[in-house]
Design an enzyme around this catalytic site. Sequence first.
Site, short mmCIF file in Angstrom:
data_model
loop_
_atom_site.label_atom_id
_atom_site.label_comp_id
_atom_site.label_asym_id
_atom_site.label_seq_id
_atom_site.Cartn_x
_atom_site.Cartn_y
_atom_site.Cartn_z
N ASP A 31 10.19 -36.57 -8.69
CA ASP A 31 10.54 -37.88 -9.23
C ASP A 31 11.59 -37.64 -10.32
O ASP A 31 11.27 -37.37 -11.48
CB ASP A 31 9.30 -38.57 -9.80
CG ASP A 31 9.58 -39.96 -10.36
OD1 ASP A 31 10.77 -40.29 -10.57
OD2 ASP A 31 8.61 -40.70 -10.60
N GLU A 84 2.81 -36.30 -20.25
CA GLU A 84 3.09 -37.30 -19.23
C GLU A 84 1.74 -37.78 -18.75
O GLU A 84 1.17 -37.29 -17.79
CB GLU A 84 3.94 -36.70 -18.10
CG GLU A 84 4.62 -37.73 -17.24
CD GLU A 84 3.74 -38.23 -16.13
OE1 GLU A 84 2.84 -39.05 -16.41
OE2 GLU A 84 3.94 -37.82 -14.99
N GLU A 128 -6.67 -43.71 -14.79
CA GLU A 128 -6.98 -42.29 -15.03
C GLU A 128 -7.42 -42.02 -16.45
O GLU A 128 -7.98 -40.97 -16.74
CB GLU A 128 -5.80 -41.37 -14.70
CG GLU A 128 -5.52 -41.25 -13.22
CD GLU A 128 -4.55 -40.14 -12.90
OE1 GLU A 128 -4.22 -39.33 -13.80
OE2 GLU A 128 -4.10 -40.06 -11.75
N HIS A 134 7.69 -42.56 -8.81
CA HIS A 134 6.49 -42.33 -8.00
C HIS A 134 5.34 -43.25 -8.42
O HIS A 134 4.38 -43.42 -7.69
CB HIS A 134 6.06 -40.86 -8.08
CG HIS A 134 5.35 -40.49 -9.34
ND1 HIS A 134 6.01 -40.24 -10.53
CD2 HIS A 134 4.04 -40.32 -9.61
CE1 HIS A 134 5.14 -39.93 -11.46
NE2 HIS A 134 3.93 -39.97 -10.93
#
Length: 409
Positions: free
Chosen positions: A82, A174, A183, A353
């Site tokens: 990406d 990230e 998440e 992505h």
Amino acid sequence: MNSSSGHSNGYHNNNNHHQSTPTSHRERGRRGARGFSRNGYNSRVSREEEESEKKLSPCTDFDMAYFHSYAHVGIHEEMIKDRIRTETYRNAIMQLQSYIEGKVVVDVGCGTGILSIFCAQAGAKRVYAVEASDIAAQANEVIKANNLSDKVIVLHGRVEDVDIDEEVDVIISEWMGYMLLYESMLGSVITARDRWLKRGGIILPSTATLYMAPVTNPDRYADSIDFWRNVYGIDMSSMMPLAKQCAFEEPSVETISGENVLTWPHVVKHLDCYTIQVHELESVSTRFKFQSMMRAPLHGFAFWFDVEFCGPATSSINAIATSPPVDGIQSKKRTNPNDSLVLSTAPEDPPTHWQQTVIYFYEPIDVEQDQLIEGSVTLSQSKENRRFMNIHLEYNCGGRSFVKETVMR
């Protein structure tokens, strides 16, 4: 992942810490903990406090499964390929090189170690690359292959468990998941901040903003649902109820365009990485009120985010006045008063992505131009698995009210 990205803060494994690194570095990366207190002042965290924190965030079977998923090279390949994502991080590091050169950095959820290497190339004195999944072993090999073992120390474990015996100047990660918060990895960045970041240090990215907007997507609906009306000349419309359930029961991660968006976006949540606390991530709620800019079928709501990379002159930790997006306010365009570098996943920007996340309705709603679409949305961590996200959506349009509940898992 998506975002998410491999950034795991995961399972502690002392046996794999810092292989082939100088003793002085190894010792710094194993022993005891300095912290960054919630009021922004340096304070040493006692062993008792540290153990108490670990008890509050135990490593569950769900966490282990999450970390295990990031041991697969395919996830890291997707993220690194990406270019928008990876080059924006590299550009941010180089743009802020003067704040990284000669400084100590922590990379939370380092994955294969690429961000750690970028920081070392920018002149960082030392980089602690923290990774919970077993990809940490490969990260260590990558570091050695690039002759950076004297600068980059791979710590295999969760940020809650590894020890760094010095304060750090920079935290980079990230951490963003689909729909930004999926998440729940931001909690690991917060933990690293509270344990190690010195006063005046910087966090990259520094802020994040989650947006939503009503969307129309007749092509998607036709491909998934209307297809069954005539299949090689056969009426299979009896399949449509099941098709709707399978296609639209859960959030869909896909790429839409600006042409699909019916209104200006609404700010669901603005996050300041210097001040946000873990408990604030457990549930995020907002009320929205949109006015359609066109006549079209309303198929659902799309969510996307952007993150901003700021130097210390614009970070809130140094009390510099800024004008961030305000929760619940519609925005015609992403404001960027500080001319900071922005990584955006908006429909009108080049795709990443992360794409966009769309909550589809089972049945579209016809809306007229200027018609109001009102309601509320709550995003909450699942009680079953905090890395899953429960979504409760209430909306009314044209005098009718609806509720959609779904889980992003």
